[in-house]
Design an enzyme around this catalytic site. Structure first.
Site, PDB file in Angstrom:
ATOM      1  N   LYS A 144      43.958  47.347  28.669  1.00 55.99           N
ATOM      2  CA  LYS A 144      42.702  47.465  28.980  1.00 55.99           C
ATOM      3  C   LYS A 144      41.817  48.672  28.339  1.00 55.99           C
ATOM      4  O   LYS A 144      40.715  48.648  27.890  1.00 55.99           O
ATOM      5  CB  LYS A 144      42.637  48.064  30.498  1.00 55.99           C
ATOM      6  CG  LYS A 144      42.879  46.879  31.454  1.00 55.99           C
ATOM      7  CD  LYS A 144      42.003  45.882  31.548  1.00 55.99           C
ATOM      8  CE  LYS A 144      42.162  44.755  32.639  1.00 55.99           C
ATOM      9  NZ  LYS A 144      41.260  43.796  32.244  1.00 55.99           N
TER      10      LYS A 144
ATOM     11  N   GLY B 279      39.426  38.555  33.475  1.00 51.89           N
ATOM     12  CA  GLY B 279      40.877  38.980  33.490  1.00 51.89           C
ATOM     13  C   GLY B 279      41.767  38.039  34.191  1.00 51.89           C
ATOM     14  O   GLY B 279      41.293  37.393  35.237  1.00 51.89           O
TER      15      GLY B 279
ATOM     16  N   TYR C  62      49.757  46.936  30.747  1.00 54.25           N
ATOM     17  CA  TYR C  62      48.376  46.708  31.286  1.00 54.25           C
ATOM     18  C   TYR C  62      47.424  47.722  30.966  1.00 54.25           C
ATOM     19  O   TYR C  62      46.245  47.301  30.476  1.00 54.25           O
ATOM     20  CB  TYR C  62      48.529  46.548  32.845  1.00 54.25           C
ATOM     21  CG  TYR C  62      47.341  46.173  33.449  1.00 54.25           C
ATOM     22  CD1 TYR C  62      46.765  44.870  33.495  1.00 54.25           C
ATOM     23  CD2 TYR C  62      46.512  47.320  34.257  1.00 54.25           C
ATOM     24  CE1 TYR C  62      45.384  44.571  34.137  1.00 54.25           C
ATOM     25  CE2 TYR C  62      45.368  46.823  35.138  1.00 54.25           C
ATOM     26  CZ  TYR C  62      44.996  45.636  34.833  1.00 54.25           C
ATOM     27  OH  TYR C  62      43.876  45.422  35.366  1.00 54.25           O
TER      28      TYR C  62
ATOM     29  N   ARG D  34      34.893  27.462  32.476  1.00 51.68           N
ATOM     30  CA  ARG D  34      35.848  26.475  31.910  1.00 51.68           C
ATOM     31  C   ARG D  34      35.373  25.472  32.682  1.00 51.68           C
ATOM     32  O   ARG D  34      35.846  24.276  32.395  1.00 51.68           O
ATOM     33  CB  ARG D  34      37.237  26.635  32.144  1.00 51.68           C
ATOM     34  CG  ARG D  34      38.058  27.794  31.019  1.00 51.68           C
ATOM     35  CD  ARG D  34      39.127  27.974  31.387  1.00 51.68           C
ATOM     36  NE  ARG D  34      39.536  28.948  32.725  1.00 51.68           N
ATOM     37  CZ  ARG D  34      40.740  29.120  32.928  1.00 51.68           C
ATOM     38  NH1 ARG D  34      41.776  28.602  32.582  1.00 51.68           N
ATOM     39  NH2 ARG D  34      40.711  29.668  34.424  1.00 51.68           N
ATOM     40  N   ARG D  35      34.559  25.333  33.937  1.00 50.00           N
ATOM     41  CA  ARG D  35      34.375  24.193  34.615  1.00 50.00           C
ATOM     42  C   ARG D  35      33.082  24.375  35.268  1.00 50.00           C
ATOM     43  O   ARG D  35      32.633  25.657  35.462  1.00 50.00           O
ATOM     44  CB  ARG D  35      35.599  24.015  35.879  1.00 50.00           C
ATOM     45  CG  ARG D  35      35.469  25.335  36.796  1.00 50.00           C
ATOM     46  CD  ARG D  35      36.615  24.885  38.039  1.00 50.00           C
ATOM     47  NE  ARG D  35      36.568  25.857  38.976  1.00 50.00           N
ATOM     48  CZ  ARG D  35      37.201  27.273  38.748  1.00 50.00           C
ATOM     49  NH1 ARG D  35      37.908  27.505  37.448  1.00 50.00           N
ATOM     50  NH2 ARG D  35      36.967  28.244  39.721  1.00 50.00           N
TER      51      ARG D  35
ATOM     52  N   ARG E  87      47.262  35.911  46.898  1.00 46.73           N
ATOM     53  CA  ARG E  87      48.093  36.833  46.155  1.00 46.73           C
ATOM     54  C   ARG E  87      48.928  37.597  47.247  1.00 46.73           C
ATOM     55  O   ARG E  87      48.496  38.516  47.824  1.00 46.73           O
ATOM     56  CB  ARG E  87      47.072  37.663  45.350  1.00 46.73           C
ATOM     57  CG  ARG E  87      46.647  36.827  44.166  1.00 46.73           C
ATOM     58  CD  ARG E  87      45.914  37.801  43.279  1.00 46.73           C
ATOM     59  NE  ARG E  87      44.875  37.116  42.406  1.00 46.73           N
ATOM     60  CZ  ARG E  87      44.311  37.656  41.453  1.00 46.73           C
ATOM     61  NH1 ARG E  87      44.223  39.047  41.382  1.00 46.73           N
ATOM     62  NH2 ARG E  87      43.765  37.169  40.330  1.00 46.73           N
TER      63      ARG E  87
END
Length: 218
Positions: free
Chosen positions: A128, A73, A124, A36-37, A159
């Site tokens: 997957k 992800g 989840y 995206r960048r 995190r």
């Protein structure tokens, strides 16, 4: 003759290591990243494309490569909307498999998760598993599915829950032996090296990699 590769998710933890592996691999003459960048990386092999799920169709003709590496992800914390979560972790990888196959890709290597099961009661793991199922259905010549447990390494963002989990796995990893070894934590660099090695294989069909298979590729 050198091959070409595309990496989706090259700004993520595993994707950054995959990019490094491929740039250092003489088998690849061109490595395209889709993010995206701008990644602000200069290298003779690299070709950076800027796009996301909404704009990927606009660059579909540029998604040409022999091997496709999908390291996409998100997390529940970053994407609490379950529909958006599913779109990123299921719809996007499946769409990329279809687009790249249409452009001649022969192999797809994708990061999934241990326990992935299309029929799981866990959102989840079900997501997957359905991603794996639908990517396999696309029918590329070679599909390599990597199912790591906790992936460790230095992330760009903190995190807390993951830091706690890493501490826990440091204690329990040695006890996860035999059939339980697939639940061991695994460094992102290991996953990337295993993906790089797996891409060298010429046999067709679908292969699934757990902790021991990833470690054996080092």
């Amino acid at each position: 003759m050198q091959k070409s590769a595309i990496i989706f998710g090259a700004t993520g933890l595993v994707g950054r290591h995959v990019l490094r592996e491929l740039l250092n691999n003489p088998r690849y003459g061109k490595v395209t990243t889709v993010a995206r960048r701008d990644m602000n990386i200069k290298h003779a092999k690299i070709n950076q494309l800027i796009a996301d799920f909404q704009t990927i169709e606009e660059i579909k003709d540029q998604l040409v490569a022999d091997d496709v590496f999908c390291c996409l992800g998100t997390t529940r914390k970053k994407t609490p909307d379950l529909q958006e979560y599913y779109r990123i972790d299921h719809d996007y990888p499946v769409a990329l498999a279809r687009l790249t196959k249409a452009n001649g890709a022969k192999a797809l290597l994708v990061v999934s998760a241990v326990g992935a099961d299309a029929d799981s009661a866990n959102f989840y793991l079900r997501m997957k598993g359905q991603m794996e199922r639908d990517i396999v259905a696309v029918g590329l010549d070679r599909t390599h599915i990597f199912r790591p447990s906790l992936i460790t390494g230095k992330r760009s963002e903190k995190r807390r829950s993951e830091s706690l989990a890493k501490g826990l796995f440091t204690v329990i990893d040695p006890f996860l032996i035999g059939g339980l070894s697939k639940y061991r934590s695994v460094p992102a660099a290991w996953v990337a090296k295993a993906m790089n090695r797996a891409a060298e294989q010429e046999h067709g069909g679908v292969r699934v990699y757990y902790w021991k298979h990833i470690k054996n590729q080092l």
